[in-house]
Design an enzyme around this catalytic site. Structure first.
Site, PDB file in Angstrom:
ATOM      1  N   LYS A 123       3.670  25.989   3.556  1.00 51.54           N
ATOM      2  CA  LYS A 123       2.870  25.413   2.484  1.00 51.54           C
ATOM      3  C   LYS A 123       1.412  25.420   2.898  1.00 51.54           C
ATOM      4  O   LYS A 123       1.088  25.193   4.074  1.00 51.54           O
ATOM      5  CB  LYS A 123       3.308  23.966   2.187  1.00 51.54           C
ATOM      6  CG  LYS A 123       2.391  23.216   1.231  1.00 51.54           C
ATOM      7  CD  LYS A 123       2.706  21.723   1.172  1.00 51.54           C
ATOM      8  CE  LYS A 123       1.642  20.983   0.357  1.00 51.54           C
ATOM      9  NZ  LYS A 123       1.878  19.536   0.295  1.00 51.54           N
ATOM     10  N   GLU A 135      -4.747   8.271  -3.047  1.00 49.26           N
ATOM     11  CA  GLU A 135      -3.916   8.427  -1.849  1.00 49.26           C
ATOM     12  C   GLU A 135      -4.443   7.596  -0.686  1.00 49.26           C
ATOM     13  O   GLU A 135      -5.539   7.859  -0.158  1.00 49.26           O
ATOM     14  CB  GLU A 135      -3.838   9.902  -1.444  1.00 49.26           C
ATOM     15  CG  GLU A 135      -2.842  10.173  -0.338  1.00 49.26           C
ATOM     16  CD  GLU A 135      -2.246  11.563  -0.414  1.00 49.26           C
ATOM     17  OE1 GLU A 135      -1.408  11.888   0.442  1.00 49.26           O
ATOM     18  OE2 GLU A 135      -2.599  12.315  -1.332  1.00 49.26           O
TER      19      GLU A 135
END
Length: 444
Positions: A189, A234
Site C-alpha cells: 500500500k 485523525e
C-alpha cells in the site's frame, strides 16, 4: 555542532470564565503564522506570540532525530522553568505546540513552539496562561483574556487556485503507476498526495480559517502551528494520566446527500468504545477494508512496545464528516514506560494511513511519484504539557501559509492498494480538499 540555547521560562495559569468561542480571544493584529490552535467542539487550546521555540534555540528541525531532539529540548526547558498553575488540568501550565515534517529530509522540519499566551477550556472550566522569559526576579502580571476585534468573515479577497506539483488531470496516471508497482510486489500500500496553491491579494487570516473549520467540522481537531492550518479527523496519539489512545482513519467514501450538513453527529473524544455501526456497508468495500486493516496494524505494532496493555477493536466504526464517511478505529491502552506524548508520536510516524506498507519502500515511492516536498503535511501536529502528556494528530485536511501569508498550499491524498481506481482516487482528493476550500470562503 550547535549547542541549543535553553530559555528560562516562567508560566502562570489563572482560571477565567468560559468563552463562547476561544478564537474570539486571539488579537486581530498578531502575525497569522504565530496563531496556535488545538480545538474540538469548543474545547481545547489557542495561543499566540512566541516565548521560545526549539528551532530558534538551535535544535535541528530536520533529519531522523528531529523528534528526539525536540523532545529533549522540551525536557530541558521544563526542568529550568518556573510554573504557577492553580488548576493542574490538561493544557494548563507550561505548554508547547508542535508540528513536524512528514519526511526527515524536508527543509521544513518543524519543531516545538512555546506561545506567550495560551487560552483554554474543557468541561466547563477555562483558563489563561502567560509565558515569559525569566530576565529578573519581578513577578509577572496576571494574564488577561480580552475580547479581540472581529476577524473577517467573508471570502478571502482576490483568491485564486492554481495547479500544484501535479495537475489534477495528470493525477489518475500517477495512481495507475502506483497500482502497477503494487501489482509488481514492490509495495502493499502507498499513500499519495497532491497539492493545490491558493493565492490571495492580501494576507490570509488564520483566525477566519480556524473559525470556519471549527464551525463546519466540529468533530475534528482544528489546528494551527507555524502557519500550518487545518482540521484533522485523525488523532495520532493522546497520552493523559498514563492512558494512551489513538484514532485510525483509512477508507473514505463521499457522502451522497447534497448539500452536505453543516454539522456532524457528536463523537466520543476517544473516551468511550464505539458500538457496531449499521452504516459500515457504506464503506465496506474490499479496497476500504484492506486499506484500513493496514493502517490499524501499523499503529498497533508501533504502540505495543510502549504499552502495558492495548485494546484493538475487531471492527471499525463510521466517522461522519460533512463531506465524507471514514472507516475509523479507536485503540486504547495503558502506558508501560516513561515515553512522552511526543515520543509516542515519533514511534507512530509514519503510519500506514499516511505512508503505506512497508513504510520505507512506500516513502521512497511517495518521493518519486508526488514530485513535491510535503513539508509538514501528514506529519504529527499537536501540543504537549510539562508532564509530557498531550495530543498529537496527523496534519490532514490542511494548508501551509507561505512566509508572507499571501498564499497557501492545500493538500489532499488517499491510500492506494491493488484494488484502487485512478479516477475514484482523484475524486477522493477533490472531496478532501473541500475542507480548506470552505475555510478560504470558496464553498465546498
Amino acid at each position: 555542532m550547535t549547542v541549543p540555547v535553553l530559555p528560562r521560562l516562567r508560566a502562570r495559569t489563572l482560571e477565567t470564565p468560559p468563552q463562547p468561542d476561544l478564537f474570539d480571544l486571539i488579537p486581530s493584529d498578531v502575525d497569522p503564522r504565530s496563531v496556535l490552535s488545538w480545538v474540538r467542539e469548543g474545547s481545547g487550546l489557542v495561543g499566540w506570540g512566541r516565548a521560545a521555540s526549539s528551532a530558534q534555540a538551535g535544535t535541528s528541525t530536520a533529519g531522523p532525530d528531529r523528534f528526539a531532539l525536540a523532545a529533549q529540548w522540551w525536557r530541558d526547558v521544563v526542568a529550568g522553568a518556573e510554573i504557577e498553575d492553580e488548576l493542574n488540568l490538561p493544557g494548563t501550565g507550561l505548554v508547547a505546540f508542535g508540528s513536524f515534517a512528514f519526511a526527515p529530509e524536508s527543509p521544513d522540519g518543524g519543531g516545538l513552539v512555546v506561545p506567550r499566551v495560551v487560552a483554554g477550556q474543557h468541561d466547563g472550566r477555562a483558563w489563561v496562561t502567560s509565558i515569559e522569559a525569566i530576565e529578573d526576579e519581578s513577578v509577572p502580571s496576571a494574564p488577561q483574556a480580552t475580547q479581540a476585534p472581529e476577524h473577517s468573515a467573508g471570502p478571502t479577497p482576490g483568491l485564486t487556485l492554481r495547479d500544484g506539483a501535479v495537475p489534477a488531470r495528470e493525477w489518475p496516471s500517477v495512481i495507475a503507476t502506483a497500482i502497477e508497482r503494487i501489482e509488481a510486489g514492490e509495495v502493499d500500500k502507498v499513500v499519495l498526495a497532491r497539492d493545490v496553491l491558493a493565492v490571495s491579494d492580501r494576507p490570509i487570516d488564520t483566525v477566519t480559517l480556524l473559525r470556519r473549520l471549527a464551525q463546519r467540522y466540529a468533530a475534528t481537531w482544528t489546528f494551527a502551528v507555524d502557519g500550518l492550518v487545518g482540521a484533522t479527523p485523525e488523532m495520532l496519539v493522546r497520552l493523559q494520566h498514563g492512558r494512551v489512545r489513538s484514532r485510525v482513519l483509512a477508507g473514505t467514501v463521499r457522502r451522497d446527500q447534497s448539500p452536505a450538513p453543516s454539522v456532524t453527529e457528536p463523537h466520543p473524544e476517544l473516551e468511550e468504545p464505539h458500538t457496531s455501526d449499521p452504516r459500515l456497508h457504506l464503506v465496506s468495500s474490499a479496497k476500504d477494508l484492506e486499506e484500513h486493516a493496514f493502517a490499524v496494524r501499523s499503529v498497533a505494532e508501533a504502540l505495543t512496545p510502549h504499552c502495558a496493555s492495548l485494546d484493538v477493536p475487531e471492527e471499525p466504526f463510521v466517522l461522519e464528516l460533512p463531506d465524507v464517511y471514514h472507516l475509523a478505529t479507536d485503540l486504547s491502552g495503558e502506558a508501560g514506560d516513561d515515553a512522552t506524548s511526543l515520543d509516542l508520536a515519533a514511534a507512530l510516524h509514519p503510519s500506514a494511513a499516511v505512508c503505506g506498507t512497508p513504510s520505507e519502500v512506500a516513502a521512497r515511492l511517495i518521493s518519486e511519484l508526488e514530485r513535491m516536498d510535503r513539508g509538514r503535511y501528514a506529519g504529527p501536529v499537536g501540543w504537549m504539557g510539562a508532564s509530557g502528556d498531550g495530543d498529537w494528530g496527523i496534519a490532514l485536511r490542511c494548508g501551509q501559509l507561505t512566509a508572507q501569508s499571501h498564499a497557501m498550499r492545500l493538500f489532499a491524498g488517499g491510500g492506494i492498494v491493488a484494488a484502487s481506481d485512478p479516477q475514484a482516487e482523484l475524486a477522493e482528493t477533490e472531496v478532501k480538499l473541500a475542507a480548506m476550500r470552505h475555510a478560504l470562503g470558496l464553498g465546498s
